[in-house]
Design an enzyme around this catalytic site. Structure first.
Site, PDB file in Angstrom:
ATOM      1  N   THR A  19       0.479   7.259   0.771  1.00  0.00           N
ATOM      2  CA  THR A  19       0.667   5.820   2.048  1.00  0.00           C
ATOM      3  C   THR A  19      -0.840   5.109   0.904  1.00  0.00           C
ATOM      4  O   THR A  19      -1.346   4.207   1.578  1.00  0.00           O
ATOM      5  CB  THR A  19       0.053   5.974   3.123  1.00  0.00           C
ATOM      6  OG1 THR A  19      -0.417   6.953   3.275  1.00  0.00           O
ATOM      7  CG2 THR A  19       0.982   7.098   3.772  1.00  0.00           C
ATOM      8  N   GLY A  29      -1.968   1.677  -0.824  1.00  0.00           N
ATOM      9  CA  GLY A  29      -1.789   0.447  -0.376  1.00  0.00           C
ATOM     10  C   GLY A  29      -0.991   0.368   0.649  1.00  0.00           C
ATOM     11  O   GLY A  29      -0.443  -1.496   0.398  1.00  0.00           O
ATOM     12  N   THR A  30      -0.640   0.874   1.999  1.00  0.00           N
ATOM     13  CA  THR A  30       0.051   0.719   2.289  1.00  0.00           C
ATOM     14  C   THR A  30      -0.117  -0.988   3.142  1.00  0.00           C
ATOM     15  O   THR A  30       0.377  -1.763   3.538  1.00  0.00           O
ATOM     16  CB  THR A  30       0.653   0.882   3.340  1.00  0.00           C
ATOM     17  OG1 THR A  30      -0.799   1.897   4.290  1.00  0.00           O
ATOM     18  CG2 THR A  30       1.189   2.693   3.286  1.00  0.00           C
ATOM     19  N   GLY A  31      -1.041  -1.169   3.583  1.00  0.00           N
ATOM     20  CA  GLY A  31      -1.371  -2.327   4.464  1.00  0.00           C
ATOM     21  C   GLY A  31      -1.715  -3.728   3.368  1.00  0.00           C
ATOM     22  O   GLY A  31      -1.247  -4.688   4.054  1.00  0.00           O
ATOM     23  N   CYS A  32      -2.416  -3.305   2.098  1.00  0.00           N
ATOM     24  CA  CYS A  32      -2.745  -4.313   1.191  1.00  0.00           C
ATOM     25  C   CYS A  32      -0.628  -4.559   0.903  1.00  0.00           C
ATOM     26  O   CYS A  32      -0.692  -5.928   1.146  1.00  0.00           O
ATOM     27  CB  CYS A  32      -2.492  -4.024  -0.332  1.00  0.00           C
ATOM     28  SG  CYS A  32      -4.656  -3.221  -0.242  1.00  0.00           S
ATOM     29  N   LYS A  75      -2.453  -2.252  13.487  1.00  0.00           N
ATOM     30  CA  LYS A  75      -0.758  -1.884  12.564  1.00  0.00           C
ATOM     31  C   LYS A  75      -1.341  -0.573  12.961  1.00  0.00           C
ATOM     32  O   LYS A  75      -2.291  -0.120  13.285  1.00  0.00           O
ATOM     33  CB  LYS A  75      -0.953  -1.985  10.951  1.00  0.00           C
ATOM     34  CG  LYS A  75      -1.455  -3.331  10.285  1.00  0.00           C
ATOM     35  CD  LYS A  75      -0.952  -3.042   8.640  1.00  0.00           C
ATOM     36  CE  LYS A  75      -2.969  -2.758   8.684  1.00  0.00           C
ATOM     37  NZ  LYS A  75      -2.557  -3.502   6.993  1.00  0.00           N
TER      38      LYS A  75
END
Ligand SMILES: Nc1ncnc2c1ncn2[C@@H]1O[C@H](COP(=O)(O)OP(=O)(O)O)[C@@H](O)[C@H]1O
Ligand SMILES: Cc1ncc(COP(=O)(O)O)c(N)n1
Length: 274
Positions: A206, A208-211, A172
């Site tokens: 941003t 928690g974007t990955g979660c 990412k």
């Protein structure tokens, strides 16, 4: 009804971890179940404390789900310790369910969510079981032991991770310097690869974007979408969740898990086959 599972930490602030995952599952109309690995006392300003759950109780949660439900996809997030990683890997190795590993290491505020010695456990026990691993740039560097300064480095790092046995690697690009675009890079075992580019939103919200991205991916895979379609649709989910942020809290606010349902026809993701 498709049933999916998240194995992750609780974020009391509701923007990341188990809470982000369950909200995303609900929005995408899959039935969410959870295995909690740790509690965090957390808000948009940071993580003030972490309380890991006893390994035997983490195992009991996962066993309880497997005994009763026909689960169609599983994701992992914050796993905290090598003991937790080893125990869930042992259980997951015995069931054949698509596994998405989000190798969460450090919160946006800099606090550690994974003990240093657990990194090796991720490499040895969990990655060989993974259908997809979704590292951000620092996580990809740590897992591969190589620095990323160019697209060629991203390709090299992906190769190292594919050699660990993962079927698909998504690196990412949220942490890259590009001011115009947020680009994610997707690599498969068979050599096929592509990138997904979307407009970079200028926002500090941003958390928690990955979660959220990996939870959307889990939901779409759990619903039976082909893997490439699931990946592209998850990118749309996170793009819309960042675009329509909610301005909650005084620090790095959460993304908007409601946005995809309201705006899903108005999102552009540019795909480049490589
Ligand atoms: N400012 C932004 N605008 C648009 N998309 C973003 C932005 N920041 C991150 N993303 C996207 O959010 C997802 C998570 O990215 P990233 O921030 O790299 O991961 P993590 O949250 O694990 O650190 C990726 O799809 C990435 O491209
Ligand atoms: C329980 C938990 N899991 C994951 C994250 C990572 O999210 P982020 O990288 O956006 O801080 C977090 N902050 N808390």
């Amino acid at each position: 009804m498709h049933i999916v599972t998240t194995i992750a930490g609780s974020d009391s602030g509701g923007g990341a971890g188990i809470q982000a995952d369950l909200k995303t599952f609900q929005e995408l109309k899959v039935f969410g179940t959870s295995v909690i690995t740790a509690l965090t006392a957390q808000n948009t300003l940071g993580v003030s404390d972490v309380l890991p759950i006893e390994v035997s109780f983490v195992e009991k949660q996962l066993q309880a789900l497997i005994e009763d439900f026909s689960i169609s996809a599983v994701k992992t997030g914050m796993l905290f310790s090598s003991e937790i990683i080893q125990s869930i890997a042992q259980i997951l190795a015995e069931i054949n369910i698509p596994l998405i590993v989000d190798p969460v290491m450090i919160a946006k505020g800099g606090e550690s969510l994974l003990q240093q010695e657990a990194i090796e456990a991720l490499r040895i026990y969990l990655l060989p079981l993974a259908t997809i691993v979704t590292p951000n740039i620092p996580e990809a560097e740590t897992l591969s032991g190589r620095k990323i300064n160019s697209l060629a480095d991203i390709e090299e790092v992906a190769k190292v991770l594919l050699q660990m046995g993962v079927q698909c690697v998504i690196i990412k690009g949220g942490h890259l310097e590009d001011k115009c675009y947020a680009t994610d890079y997707v690599f498969f075992q068979d050599g096929h690869s592509f990138s997904m580019k979307s407009t970079r939103i200028a926002t500090k919200n941003t958390h928690g974007t990955g979660c959220t991205f990996s939870a959307a991916l889990t939901a779409f895979l759990g619903r039976g979408l082909p893997i490439e379609e699931a990946i592209m649709e998850a990118k749309k989910f996170i793009q819309l969740a960042i675009t329509h942020d909610l301005s909650i809290g005084n620090g790095h606010g959460p993304t908007n898990h409601f946005a995809y349902q309201n705006f899903k026809d108005s999102c552009e993701v540019i795909i480049h086959e490589t």
